[in-house]
Structure formats: C-alpha cells, structure tokens
Scaffold this active site. Sequence first.
Site, short mmCIF file in Angstrom:
data_model
loop_
_atom_site.label_atom_id
_atom_site.label_comp_id
_atom_site.label_asym_id
_atom_site.label_seq_id
_atom_site.Cartn_x
_atom_site.Cartn_y
_atom_site.Cartn_z
N CYS A 55 -61.93 26.18 37.96
CA CYS A 55 -62.55 25.98 36.66
C CYS A 55 -63.38 24.70 36.69
O CYS A 55 -62.85 23.62 36.96
CB CYS A 55 -61.51 25.89 35.54
SG CYS A 55 -62.29 25.52 33.95
N ASN B 165 -70.92 28.62 30.29
CA ASN B 165 -69.83 28.38 29.35
C ASN B 165 -69.08 27.12 29.76
O ASN B 165 -69.01 26.77 30.94
CB ASN B 165 -68.88 29.59 29.29
CG ASN B 165 -67.80 29.52 30.34
OD1 ASN B 165 -66.81 28.79 30.20
ND2 ASN B 165 -67.99 30.26 31.42
N THR C 196 -68.60 38.69 32.79
CA THR C 196 -69.53 38.53 31.67
C THR C 196 -70.01 39.86 31.09
O THR C 196 -70.30 39.94 29.90
CB THR C 196 -70.71 37.64 32.15
OG1 THR C 196 -70.14 36.44 32.70
CG2 THR C 196 -71.63 37.27 31.03
#
Lengths: 273, 313
Positions: free
Chosen positions: B135, B74, B271
């Site tokens: 991130c 992602n 997930t």
Amino acid sequence: MPLNKRILTGDVISNREVAEGHFLMAVKLPFAFETPLPGQFIMLRIKGKSEPFLGRPLSVYAFQRRREKVICEVLYRVVGKGTQQFSLLKFGSTVEVLGPLGRSFTIFPSEKDVILIAGGMGIAPMTYVAGHYRGSKAGSKMKMICYTGARSMDDLVALERMEVLCKTKVSTDDGSRGYHGMVTDLFKNDFPTLNIKKTVIYACGPRPMLKALAAILEDQPVICEVSLEERMACGVGVCLGCVTAIKDDRGNKQYKRVCKEGPVFNIKDIMWD
Amino acid sequence: MVHLRDIKTDVKIGSLTLRNPVMPASGTFGYGEEFAEYVDYNLLGAIVVKGLSLEPRAGNPPPRIIETASGMLNAIGMENIGVQAFIKDKLPFLRQFRCAVIANIYGETVEEYCKVAEVLSGAEGVHALEVNISCPNVEKGGVAFGTDPAMVHEVTGKVKSSTNLPVIVKLSPNVTDITGIAVSAQDAGADAISLINTMTGMSVDIISRTSNLANLTGGLSGPAIKPIALRMVWEVYNKVNIPVIGIGGITTPEDAVEFMIAGASAVQIGTANLINPLATMDVLEGILTYLEVQDIADLRDLVGSLKLERPEE
C-alpha cells in the site's frame, strides 16, 4: 439475497444547453430502473468509453414513469473532462446508468413549512424535492419557499420549473438579478420570520454555502438536511473515495461515505473544517 | 471440440482450491456485502475483502481520489473496520457462499501483520490470507515492507508461521526489480504471489496549485497500468514456481486472458468493479468462452503459454 441490481443502459433523448455551460439531459431507461427518492443520485457513464473512465454522480432533477416509458433528467454544469464529454452527447447516444443510489432526504407527511436552499447546480435535487412534495396529497398544500443563488444571472438555471412548484427567491453574487449577495444571506434575512419548529430545511450547493448555512442554524431547533457533493469513483460504497468528516454520537470525527451514508446528511452532523 | 461444462478452471493456491480463476481485488469490493445484489458470489473463484488491520483505521482525509487518463489515483489510507469487527459483523454473511474468502491483511509492524494473521486463522470462513506489503498511501507499513527483499522475506516468513492458511503476498510495482522481491516471498514460504498493487502517482490542480489528493500522492490503478502489470507478471512467472495472481487494470475478458498467457494462474479485477459492479462476472464468462472457442480443455494449458517466437509471415 436477490440479484436485482445491475448497470442499465439508457438512451439520451435530449441534451440541451439551457444556459451557457449548463445542460439538461434526459435519458430514457428500461422499466427496471427504480423510481428515485428525492436527494438520490445516479452514476452516469458514456458506454464503451475509457475516457472519461469513471462514471459521474449526478442528482436526479426530474423523473417520470408512464407505463413502459421511464425518463430520468439530470442537470449539470461543464466543470471538467467528464461533464465536457457529457455535453457532446447527442440524441440516441448510449449511456450506462447505475442507480438510484444513496440516502434520500427525509420527507415529512404533513404539517411542515418547507424551505429549499440551492446554490448553483444544487437547484437540481431541490427541484426534485419540491416536485415530490407537490405530487403528494399533504405536500400539495404545504407552504414552500425556494431560495436559489448563483454567481450571476446567466448561471441561474431551471428557475421556470421551480417557480411553478413554489415561491422562489433569487440571489446573485454580482447582483445581476435578485438579491445582490449570497443565497444564505438572503435566507438569513427571512430566518427570524420562520416558525422554526414547524419548518424543515433542505439545502444543496457548494460546501462554503452549506457551511454558511450551518452557522446561521447553529443552536436553532430546526430540522435541516443537506446534500453534499464529492468526487466519487464507484457510487456504491466500496471504494471509500468519497468520504466526508461527520460527528459521531460522542462528537468524535468519523469518515462517512457520501455515496452510501449520504449524500444527504443532517447539517448538524457535518464537520466543516 | 471441448464443451463449456467440461473445461477445467480450478486453481490451486497452497492447500486451497478455487473453482475458477476470477476474484475481485482488495479494496474494490468492500467487505463483500456491498455487491451482493449485483454479483452471485457462488460463481466467483474467491472474494478478496478490503485490507484489514488489527485496530480500525480512519484512513486519509478527503479528497482521496481523482480520475486520470484511463484510470484513477486513490489515497484511501487503509481505512478499515479492523479485524475483530470484520469477523463479528462481516464474515458471517460471507459464510453462506461457496466461494473462498481471502482476507487481505495489513500492519504497521511485522508483529501487527502476524497478529492479524493469527486472529483470522482462528475465524471460521477465512480460506487464505493476502499480505499487503504494497500500500503506497500510509506512513508506516505497506509499501515500506514491499520494496526491500530482506523485509519481504521477514514479513512473509513470520506471517507463514503465524497461520496455517495459504499465504498470498501482494507485491508493489514501485520497485526496480520485481523478481527479487517475488523470489524473497517464495523463499520465505509464500503459497502464491499477487501483483501488482497500485503505482505511486500524482495529479495537480493548476488553478489552486494544490495536489488533487489531500495525501499529495496516491496509487494509480485502472487500464493505465495494465501493460506494466502484464510485464511484471511475465517477469515474475519466469522466476518463481508458485502461482502468480495477475492484477492491474483488468477490465475485459481479453485483458484477463493476456495475463494468463503471460503466466497468471488467476486474476483479480480491481478498478473495473468501480465502473461496473458486474465486471468479475463479465470477465469470468468471457474467459470461459475464450477457452471453449480456442478448444482449451484445461485453464492450466493457457497459463504461461506465451510464444517467444513469432510465426513466420
């Protein structure tokens, strides 16, 4: 907050190749499965498999609820690993179904001419819209036309059911059947003859097709809703993976989730580039 | 034989006590409302909400996700509504539940991390902060802070002095030595370490010869990264004396128990929520069953219980 949602387990009761690479799957579901609205989708996953890992979003093509028997049908083309695995499912295979999900098409109670424009597998939700109208009192008498296009004759699927529901005009990119060219061009030829104030247009298909439709309808006072296709992970709005660019009230770009604020959008709100 | 209802499952993170060790991972549970019709939040140890920045962020252009073998990539790019909108529009809903609310925070600069921490510390109903220094999908901030022990020390220390809430530091696996990073966070005052965030990865469409993600690269998650996460949890557990929260591909109760044996005091389910909104509940139930069957009265006895010597055959 009621705890009324969960993944349901369904049984594949048929999974038939209706044209090369195109499959129609019927899944028998528990009674708890809500009746989908036109334009809604399900996340379908093969139970117990880690490959493919994610579910796949599929529009509802047909649905029936007779007493305890609930059957949801989906139409899909084999395009990748996920749909390839779906195509191998046999009678009795177990699947996981989440849904129905997403924002549905606006259904008008009466006095509308309905135009359906489908490209490729876009025929699936368009058929469900047509069936929904035909099943209602007002919709049974409405004037309804479907324009459906595909790359070639062999890719034109599910025509029979649509032809029963409404007048259907066909186009193929290679001219092997019907109008030779894009389905949007076929529609464009008829566009001047429409009473656009009385017309509602629903469309589903590849993005370039919808973009071409948006260009035809630009500045026209006609209602048009389209269903977008996007890769999804969750289908329920948490992963933010399926966003598309939408104009907000002031015309600024905003990402909206295709699974939650969509998959149905007003064609005028979509930013194409 | 221990009875299910007598099993101790509470987890301490600084001054906060969680009722049990199961929580969703940030970014896989929205701001909380999204799964409220699927999951009884009162049963969760905590809710970890989507990462929050000072101002709203639009995130990366699509396509943002692509499935890979036993997982997905992602590159959402920290899309979020901003900390003020979270407090005004999302937090009131979460206050009705018994579970702790952990706000994941993100900044492009150290000052922004601190500001977000300050704002959330004044909000009723936030019980801890999870600092996202991991991130991989943003140009500034995120993993840029999480790969350098000195930066980790600075961010952690300054966030700690901006808040009186317990601070969890979420680590990136995209480093050579995860233990150095973890120790830096601990030395700067972190109350707990959570790991791992996603691993940077790539996927290519061979027909168009373009990346399957508009951002070119993305973060890999799901069962594919579980063995890496487990190894890193074990390494970190052996170097720090604050609680470790295990994250990375946990899909089943067995996965969660593996992490606990390797040293995780709690686990986050990421997930797996995307394929099963009830994944947290399934994992919690399975952990309790495991503890009962194995006759373990206190979860703490399981944490870090990995045996280094194999039994004789």
